[in-house]
Write a protein that holds these residues in place. Structure first.
Motif, PDB file in Angstrom:
ATOM      1  N   ALA A   1       1.193  -1.462  -0.095  1.00 30.38           N
ATOM      2  CA  ALA A   1      -0.390  -0.133   0.023  1.00 30.38           C
ATOM      3  C   ALA A   1       0.985   1.525  -0.282  1.00 30.38           C
ATOM      4  O   ALA A   1       0.118   2.443  -0.408  1.00 30.38           O
ATOM      5  N   SER A   2       1.713   1.254   0.981  1.00 31.35           N
ATOM      6  CA  SER A   2       2.665   2.494   0.956  1.00 31.35           C
ATOM      7  C   SER A   2       3.742   2.576  -0.420  1.00 31.35           C
ATOM      8  O   SER A   2       4.576   3.661  -0.713  1.00 31.35           O
ATOM      9  N   GLY A   3       3.960   1.699  -1.000  1.00 32.73           N
ATOM     10  CA  GLY A   3       4.774   1.234  -2.413  1.00 32.73           C
ATOM     11  C   GLY A   3       6.430   1.465  -1.589  1.00 32.73           C
ATOM     12  O   GLY A   3       7.292   1.310  -2.022  1.00 32.73           O
ATOM     13  N   ARG A   4       6.942   0.966  -0.907  1.00 36.55           N
ATOM     14  CA  ARG A   4       8.049   0.596   0.421  1.00 36.55           C
ATOM     15  C   ARG A   4       8.298  -0.889  -0.137  1.00 36.55           C
ATOM     16  O   ARG A   4       7.552  -1.328   0.444  1.00 36.55           O
ATOM     17  N   SER A   5       9.489  -0.673   0.136  1.00 31.14           N
ATOM     18  CA  SER A   5      10.207  -2.325   0.970  1.00 31.14           C
ATOM     19  C   SER A   5       9.450  -2.669   1.900  1.00 31.14           C
ATOM     20  O   SER A   5       9.540  -2.465   3.394  1.00 31.14           O
ATOM     21  N   ARG A   6       9.653  -4.097   1.603  1.00 27.96           N
ATOM     22  CA  ARG A   6       8.696  -5.564   3.165  1.00 27.96           C
ATOM     23  C   ARG A   6      10.243  -4.904   3.906  1.00 27.96           C
ATOM     24  O   ARG A   6       9.943  -5.031   5.424  1.00 27.96           O
ATOM     25  N   THR A   7      11.358  -4.872   4.032  1.00 27.46           N
ATOM     26  CA  THR A   7      12.265  -4.594   4.889  1.00 27.46           C
ATOM     27  C   THR A   7      11.913  -3.487   5.420  1.00 27.46           C
ATOM     28  O   THR A   7      12.552  -3.085   6.894  1.00 27.46           O
ATOM     29  N   THR A   8      11.535  -2.255   4.863  1.00 26.75           N
ATOM     30  CA  THR A   8      11.627  -0.898   5.403  1.00 26.75           C
ATOM     31  C   THR A   8       9.983  -1.215   6.690  1.00 26.75           C
ATOM     32  O   THR A   8      10.393  -0.359   7.744  1.00 26.75           O
ATOM     33  N   ILE A   9       9.546  -1.853   5.799  1.00 24.08           N
ATOM     34  CA  ILE A   9       7.923  -2.152   6.545  1.00 24.08           C
ATOM     35  C   ILE A   9       8.219  -2.582   8.355  1.00 24.08           C
ATOM     36  O   ILE A   9       8.467  -2.549   9.521  1.00 24.08           O
ATOM     37  N   VAL A  10       9.305  -3.793   7.719  1.00 23.15           N
ATOM     38  CA  VAL A  10      10.081  -4.663   8.881  1.00 23.15           C
ATOM     39  C   VAL A  10      10.670  -3.762   9.896  1.00 23.15           C
ATOM     40  O   VAL A  10      10.097  -4.336  11.340  1.00 23.15           O
ATOM     41  N   ALA A  11      11.876  -3.202   9.748  1.00 27.48           N
ATOM     42  CA  ALA A  11      12.667  -3.113  10.595  1.00 27.48           C
ATOM     43  C   ALA A  11      11.969  -1.613  11.596  1.00 27.48           C
ATOM     44  O   ALA A  11      11.797  -0.974  12.457  1.00 27.48           O
ATOM     45  N   SER A  12      10.496  -0.900  10.394  1.00 30.21           N
ATOM     46  CA  SER A  12       9.307   0.609  11.255  1.00 30.21           C
ATOM     47  C   SER A  12       9.153  -0.224  12.756  1.00 30.21           C
ATOM     48  O   SER A  12       8.837   0.527  13.187  1.00 30.21           O
ATOM     49  N   TYR A  13       8.251  -1.261  11.796  1.00 26.65           N
ATOM     50  CA  TYR A  13       7.142  -2.032  13.130  1.00 26.65           C
ATOM     51  C   TYR A  13       8.054  -2.473  14.015  1.00 26.65           C
ATOM     52  O   TYR A  13       7.932  -2.176  15.199  1.00 26.65           O
ATOM     53  N   GLN A  14       9.570  -2.876  13.681  1.00 29.23           N
ATOM     54  CA  GLN A  14      10.377  -3.257  14.673  1.00 29.23           C
ATOM     55  C   GLN A  14      10.629  -1.998  15.445  1.00 29.23           C
ATOM     56  O   GLN A  14      10.397  -2.305  17.145  1.00 29.23           O
ATOM     57  N   LEU A  15      10.885  -1.045  15.587  1.00 24.63           N
ATOM     58  CA  LEU A  15      10.577   0.173  16.192  1.00 24.63           C
ATOM     59  C   LEU A  15       9.598   0.365  17.338  1.00 24.63           C
ATOM     60  O   LEU A  15      10.289   0.847  18.259  1.00 24.63           O
ATOM     61  N   VAL A  16       8.792   0.134  16.238  1.00 26.65           N
ATOM     62  CA  VAL A  16       7.280   0.687  17.119  1.00 26.65           C
ATOM     63  C   VAL A  16       7.573  -0.405  18.586  1.00 26.65           C
ATOM     64  O   VAL A  16       6.452  -0.167  19.739  1.00 26.65           O
ATOM     65  N   ARG A  17       7.157  -1.888  18.449  1.00 25.82           N
ATOM     66  CA  ARG A  17       7.923  -2.563  19.123  1.00 25.82           C
ATOM     67  C   ARG A  17       8.815  -2.322  19.722  1.00 25.82           C
ATOM     68  O   ARG A  17       8.225  -2.424  21.116  1.00 25.82           O
ATOM     69  N   ASP A  18       9.411  -2.264  19.437  1.00 25.44           N
ATOM     70  CA  ASP A  18      11.208  -1.415  20.800  1.00 25.44           C
ATOM     71  C   ASP A  18      10.632  -0.452  22.091  1.00 25.44           C
ATOM     72  O   ASP A  18      10.829  -0.499  22.834  1.00 25.44           O
ATOM     73  N   ALA A  19       9.432   0.542  21.290  1.00 24.90           N
ATOM     74  CA  ALA A  19       9.269   1.298  21.945  1.00 24.90           C
ATOM     75  C   ALA A  19       7.962   1.011  23.049  1.00 24.90           C
ATOM     76  O   ALA A  19       7.758   1.940  23.745  1.00 24.90           O
ATOM     77  N   GLY A  20       7.367  -0.612  23.107  1.00 31.54           N
ATOM     78  CA  GLY A  20       6.756  -0.492  24.061  1.00 31.54           C
ATOM     79  C   GLY A  20       4.907  -0.413  23.422  1.00 31.54           C
ATOM     80  O   GLY A  20       3.856   0.009  24.142  1.00 31.54           O
ATOM     81  N   TYR A  21       4.474   0.159  21.793  1.00 26.69           N
ATOM     82  CA  TYR A  21       3.663   0.087  21.093  1.00 26.69           C
ATOM     83  C   TYR A  21       3.281  -0.924  20.750  1.00 26.69           C
ATOM     84  O   TYR A  21       2.408  -0.278  20.178  1.00 26.69           O
ATOM     85  N   LEU A  22       3.715  -1.623  20.677  1.00 30.44           N
ATOM     86  CA  LEU A  22       3.497  -3.245  19.273  1.00 30.44           C
ATOM     87  C   LEU A  22       3.860  -4.345  19.399  1.00 30.44           C
ATOM     88  O   LEU A  22       4.636  -4.598  20.493  1.00 30.44           O
ATOM     89  N   VAL A  23       2.828  -5.034  20.123  1.00 26.26           N
ATOM     90  CA  VAL A  23       2.685  -6.631  20.240  1.00 26.26           C
ATOM     91  C   VAL A  23       2.739  -7.369  18.821  1.00 26.26           C
ATOM     92  O   VAL A  23       1.402  -7.140  18.256  1.00 26.26           O
TER      93      VAL A  23
END
Length: 483
Positions: free
Chosen positions: A60-82
């Motif tokens: 949907a965003s036109g970005r690579s899956r690697t970019t999205i995986v890294a982004s979600y990981q940052l959100v998890r590390d901050a404690g806002y995603l499980v």
């Protein structure tokens, strides 16, 4: 940690619409993670919501899956995603100790003034009178007659003849908006709102099943031609407007514009929900047009004049008074009373006894409120001018906050950085339906002046840090060979 086991699923398209444009000077994965974290923090992504998979969001965003995986990981590390195998990733809020924002020192997120000077005396005088509540019904759907008479007298004194049977007492202004929305709107009906506007109002309209369209408003006011065209062209079932000291812009609609809008709504059969919870917050506006409904003419037997006015004591007197009201034609009040038991069974009697005394003392109490707001408005405008002269700071003649324009679109990034440094804010996009207003920030002047001073210092330091970071990344992106 908040329980992530419940909640709806958000599509990739919806998430990208909320995310909006990302800062081009920052790595995509980092900017996206920060935006998702903010959306969860301020409630635009409700806790428990299942986010789209990395693969769906990448497409949907036109970005690579690697970019999205890294982004979600940052959100998890901050404690806002499980994330759990087989059930995807769900939004959560960090538990105690997981985020520095749990012990915020300064609150610029809520425009909540302190109790008005003189309120304690009214509380003290009530004393044994509170037992009078035992003589009446435990609850009723329209409200205590004496309180409704007092509210009606205020409207009459301001130029709009009103009787008690045109008033319903509610549990705050937000309850009034929600009750009206769920009573008058059907699923799929069109509702018109301002952009920007009060977020909880458009939430209530959406939950009632409405399809929302917008009309623009700025600190300078409304584009009345566009507003009238939207009313006559789209013919919405309902339009929600804040004509006095609009939240968040602080603008007030001129008399001639009100008359045009009222006539356009009458011609299109649109019910106007006029939020006047801020109407009493006039600091130094040199005119007062009275209640908006003065301009209304009868529509039909069902809607009457078609104007439904919402009022409240929360902003003008004290946020702890969860008491509001609806002023409408008697036919509408009857419809609301019939619909109300599905959500609640009436406003508590003890609060209404207190409310009557407060309403009758409003002229004196509001004079004191204006004095405090004038002092705090002047202090905040001065502080922002000294520490952040590159921002465009309005000087509203009423209301509770400033709708500040930043010198570059970084409202969400600033909100995120300030949050972890002990200053809570609401980013500009929170006041929109589509992630707009990244160049804007609402800053209330309701906090103690000492907090305004410390808060602006934090704002200025954080903005400088973000600006330096942005400048550095922009320069690096322009270097030969840097991708």
């Amino acid at each position: 940690m908040t329980n992530p086991s419940i909640g709806a699923r958000m599509s990739a398209r919806t998430l990208m619409k909320l995310v909006g444009e990302l800062d081009p000077a920052r790595p995509v994965y980092e900017a996206l993670a920060e935006r998702i974290r903010l959306l969860i923090l301020d409630g635009r992504i409700p806790v428990g919501t299942r986010l789209p998979s990395e693969r769906e969001l990448a497409a949907a965003s036109g970005r690579s899956r690697t970019t999205i995986v890294a982004s979600y990981q940052l959100v998890r590390d901050a404690g806002y995603l499980v994330s759990r195998q087989g059930s995807g990733s769900r939004a959560v809020l960090p538990g105690p100790g997981q985020d520095e924002s749990d012990s915020r020192a300064i609150d610029f997120a809520r425009a909540v003034p302190p109790p008005v000077d003189g309120l304690r005396d009214i509380f003290a005088r009530m004393g044994e009178r509170m037992v009078d509540a035992l003589d009446g019904p435990g609850f009723d759907l329209v409200g205590n007659l004496s309180l409704r008479e007092a509210i009606a007298e205020r409207y009459t004194d301001r130029g709009l003849p009103t009787t008690a049977d045109q008033i319903m007492v509610t549990i705050g202004g937000q309850h009034a908006i929600s009750l009206v929305a769920h009573t008058l709107l059907g699923r799929g009906d069109i509702a018109l709102v301002e952009a920007p506007t009060y977020p909880h109002a458009y939430d209530a309209l959406k939950r009632a099943g409405a399809r929302l369209i917008t009309t623009p408003v700025t600190s300078a006011g409304w584009d009345v031609d566009r507003l009238v065209d939207a009313l006559t062209g789209a013919r919405p079932a309902l339009a929600y407007l804040v004509p006095d000291f609009q939240n968040p812009t602080g603008a007030s609609m001129p008399t001639e514009a009100r008359a045009r809008v009222a006539e356009a709504a009458r011609s299109s059969g649109t019910a106007l929900v006029i939020d006047e919870t801020t109407a009493d917050l006039n600091i130094d506006r040199p005119w007062d047009d009275g209640p908006f409904a003065r301009h209304a003419k009868r529509v039909d037997a069902t809607l009457g004049t078609g104007v439904i006015t919402v009022g409240s004591l929360s902003k003008s007197i004290w946020g702890g008074l969860r008491m509001g009201w609806i002023r409408a034609d008697t036919t509408v009040i009857r419809r609301l009373a019939q619909a109300r038991p599905a959500g609640d069974l009436g406003t508590p009697q003890m609060e209404q006894l207190l409310g009557e005394q407060i309403v009758r003392a409003m002229p004196e109490l509001l004079a004191r409120r204006r004095a405090l707001l004038a002092e705090h408005r002047a202090a905040l405008v001065r502080l922002l001018g000294e520490r952040l002269p590159q921002w465009t700071v309005p000087f509203p003649d009423g209301g509770l906050s400033l709708w500040v324009q930043l010198d570059w679109p970084g409202s969400s990034a600033l909100t995120s950085l300030c949050d972890v440094r002990g200053l809570s804010l609401v980013a500009g996009p929170k006041f929109s339906l589509d992630g707009a207003f990244e160049r804007h920030l609402r800053i209330p002047f309701t906090s103690p002046i000492a907090d305004l001073e410390r808060g602006v210092d934090l704002l200025a330091d954080s903005w400088e840090q973000l600006t330096v970071r942005r400048t550095r990344r922009t320069a690096m992106s322009r270097m030969p060979g840097v991708v």
